[in-house]
Design an enzyme around this catalytic site. Sequence first.
Site, PDB file in Angstrom:
ATOM      1  N   ASP A  13      34.828 -17.726  35.364  1.00 19.81           N
ATOM      2  CA  ASP A  13      34.994 -19.172  35.396  1.00 19.81           C
ATOM      3  C   ASP A  13      36.428 -19.430  35.859  1.00 19.81           C
ATOM      4  O   ASP A  13      37.258 -18.516  35.878  1.00 19.81           O
ATOM      5  CB  ASP A  13      34.762 -19.738  33.990  1.00 19.81           C
ATOM      6  CG  ASP A  13      34.960 -21.237  33.917  1.00 19.81           C
ATOM      7  OD1 ASP A  13      34.563 -21.940  34.862  1.00 19.81           O
ATOM      8  OD2 ASP A  13      35.526 -21.708  32.908  1.00 19.81           O
ATOM      9  N   LEU A  14      36.720 -20.662  36.250  1.00 19.32           N
ATOM     10  CA  LEU A  14      38.065 -20.993  36.729  1.00 19.32           C
ATOM     11  C   LEU A  14      38.881 -21.756  35.682  1.00 19.32           C
ATOM     12  O   LEU A  14      39.930 -21.292  35.230  1.00 19.32           O
ATOM     13  CB  LEU A  14      37.965 -21.820  38.014  1.00 19.32           C
ATOM     14  CG  LEU A  14      39.276 -22.323  38.614  1.00 19.32           C
ATOM     15  CD1 LEU A  14      40.126 -21.157  39.109  1.00 19.32           C
ATOM     16  CD2 LEU A  14      39.001 -23.294  39.757  1.00 19.32           C
ATOM     17  N   ASP A  15      38.363 -22.907  35.289  1.00 18.07           N
ATOM     18  CA  ASP A  15      39.117 -23.780  34.386  1.00 18.07           C
ATOM     19  C   ASP A  15      39.264 -23.156  33.007  1.00 18.07           C
ATOM     20  O   ASP A  15      38.270 -22.819  32.364  1.00 18.07           O
ATOM     21  CB  ASP A  15      38.409 -25.137  34.248  1.00 18.07           C
ATOM     22  CG  ASP A  15      38.292 -25.865  35.584  1.00 18.07           C
ATOM     23  OD1 ASP A  15      39.068 -25.522  36.493  1.00 18.07           O
ATOM     24  OD2 ASP A  15      37.439 -26.750  35.703  1.00 18.07           O
ATOM     25  N   THR A  21      43.322 -26.002  34.576  1.00 17.01           N
ATOM     26  CA  THR A  21      43.013 -27.273  35.218  1.00 17.01           C
ATOM     27  C   THR A  21      42.275 -28.206  34.273  1.00 17.01           C
ATOM     28  O   THR A  21      42.095 -29.378  34.597  1.00 17.01           O
ATOM     29  CB  THR A  21      42.162 -27.075  36.483  1.00 17.01           C
ATOM     30  OG1 THR A  21      41.028 -26.273  36.155  1.00 17.01           O
ATOM     31  CG2 THR A  21      42.955 -26.394  37.581  1.00 17.01           C
ATOM     32  N   LYS A  49      34.074 -29.710  28.890  1.00 18.10           N
ATOM     33  CA  LYS A  49      34.496 -28.422  29.442  1.00 18.10           C
ATOM     34  C   LYS A  49      33.311 -27.656  30.027  1.00 18.10           C
ATOM     35  O   LYS A  49      32.296 -27.461  29.370  1.00 18.10           O
ATOM     36  CB  LYS A  49      35.171 -27.563  28.372  1.00 18.10           C
ATOM     37  CG  LYS A  49      36.570 -28.047  27.991  1.00 18.10           C
ATOM     38  CD  LYS A  49      37.221 -27.105  26.988  1.00 18.10           C
ATOM     39  CE  LYS A  49      38.634 -27.552  26.658  1.00 18.10           C
ATOM     40  NZ  LYS A  49      39.269 -26.636  25.676  1.00 18.10           N
ATOM     41  N   SER A 120      32.364 -21.162  39.124  1.00 21.03           N
ATOM     42  CA  SER A 120      32.929 -22.407  38.611  1.00 21.03           C
ATOM     43  C   SER A 120      32.044 -23.582  39.002  1.00 21.03           C
ATOM     44  O   SER A 120      31.553 -23.649  40.129  1.00 21.03           O
ATOM     45  CB  SER A 120      34.337 -22.622  39.179  1.00 21.03           C
ATOM     46  OG  SER A 120      34.808 -23.917  38.877  1.00 21.03           O
ATOM     47  N   ALA A 121      31.889 -24.526  38.069  1.00 23.59           N
ATOM     48  CA  ALA A 121      31.131 -25.740  38.355  1.00 23.59           C
ATOM     49  C   ALA A 121      31.924 -26.699  39.235  1.00 23.59           C
ATOM     50  O   ALA A 121      31.382 -27.670  39.746  1.00 23.59           O
ATOM     51  CB  ALA A 121      30.739 -26.435  37.051  1.00 23.59           C
ATOM     52  N   LYS A 151      25.710 -25.307  33.830  1.00 16.56           N
ATOM     53  CA  LYS A 151      25.884 -24.606  32.555  1.00 16.56           C
ATOM     54  C   LYS A 151      25.464 -25.565  31.443  1.00 16.56           C
ATOM     55  O   LYS A 151      25.687 -26.766  31.553  1.00 16.56           O
ATOM     56  CB  LYS A 151      27.357 -24.213  32.372  1.00 16.56           C
ATOM     57  CG  LYS A 151      27.914 -23.310  33.466  1.00 16.56           C
ATOM     58  CD  LYS A 151      29.418 -23.130  33.319  1.00 16.56           C
ATOM     59  CE  LYS A 151      29.994 -22.365  34.500  1.00 16.56           C
ATOM     60  NZ  LYS A 151      31.468 -22.250  34.433  1.00 16.56           N
ATOM     61  N   GLU A 175      34.660 -16.600  30.292  1.00 18.36           N
ATOM     62  CA  GLU A 175      34.552 -18.043  30.093  1.00 18.36           C
ATOM     63  C   GLU A 175      35.455 -18.511  28.953  1.00 18.36           C
ATOM     64  O   GLU A 175      35.849 -17.722  28.088  1.00 18.36           O
ATOM     65  CB  GLU A 175      33.106 -18.415  29.737  1.00 18.36           C
ATOM     66  CG  GLU A 175      32.275 -18.904  30.900  1.00 18.36           C
ATOM     67  CD  GLU A 175      32.567 -20.349  31.280  1.00 18.36           C
ATOM     68  OE1 GLU A 175      33.403 -20.985  30.605  1.00 18.36           O
ATOM     69  OE2 GLU A 175      31.953 -20.841  32.238  1.00 18.36           O
ATOM     70  N   ASP A 176      35.749 -19.816  28.949  1.00 22.24           N
ATOM     71  CA  ASP A 176      36.499 -20.406  27.836  1.00 22.24           C
ATOM     72  C   ASP A 176      35.696 -21.487  27.124  1.00 22.24           C
ATOM     73  O   ASP A 176      36.195 -22.074  26.162  1.00 22.24           O
ATOM     74  CB  ASP A 176      37.820 -20.994  28.324  1.00 22.24           C
ATOM     75  CG  ASP A 176      37.634 -22.294  29.082  1.00 22.24           C
ATOM     76  OD1 ASP A 176      38.386 -23.258  28.818  1.00 22.24           O
ATOM     77  OD2 ASP A 176      36.731 -22.364  29.937  1.00 22.24           O
TER      78      ASP A 176
END
Length: 228
Positions: A13-15, A21, A49, A120-121, A151, A175-176
């Site tokens: 995932d990115l964020d 971000t 999120k 990433s979404a 997700k 993931e976070d």
Amino acid sequence: MAQFSDIKGFVFDLDGVITDTSIFHSQAWHQVADKVGVAWDDTLADALKGISRMDSLNLILARNHKENEFTPAEKTALATEKNDNYLTLVNQMTPDNILPGINDFLADLKANGYLLSLASASKNSPRVLDHLGLADYFTKSVDPASLKHGKPDPEIFRRGAEILNLDPAQCIGVEDAAAGVQSINGAGETSIGIGDPKVLAAADINFTDTTQLTLANIQQAMTSASLA
């Protein structure tokens, strides 16, 4: 959970994993919430999120039962306004915005021959990676516009393995968000949750922050789990 020796790829995932971000997303959504007259708080911020743009907008509107007060065109305009607010913030990003330990971890993964993809979404992830100077690590990225489900559906992480030509069982997803961990688990990958272990209790492996994200720590966690 798979054996560590079976792992060939990592799906990120990115964020909140590579960069924070999520702060920018929250600021941009907060502006939209104020505009439509919905009270903003940490609970609402956390609920957004890992959720797609339109799903996030609908969650905000549903908070005050306003989901039927806007036409599809008006909703699209609000989502676009949020994105414009967000991009203004993203365009100010630099490599200093990479979360602690991530640069070293990505370099270590590449040096050890692991394949990497991004799940990433966010449709803005290529822009974010460019600003961070990390685009070369993620030449394989899931196009969120191609997905039928967001997700916590497993589609995005399953696709993240597919574009690496790997079986999900050969991949670790990072993931976070709880929705993201659920997506990883549903895809049949080993899940790493970064953050509060109570929130991310469904993850196979929990690390409280990105500094703990190392191959040595992952190997130790997977070995301990297999011996338990």
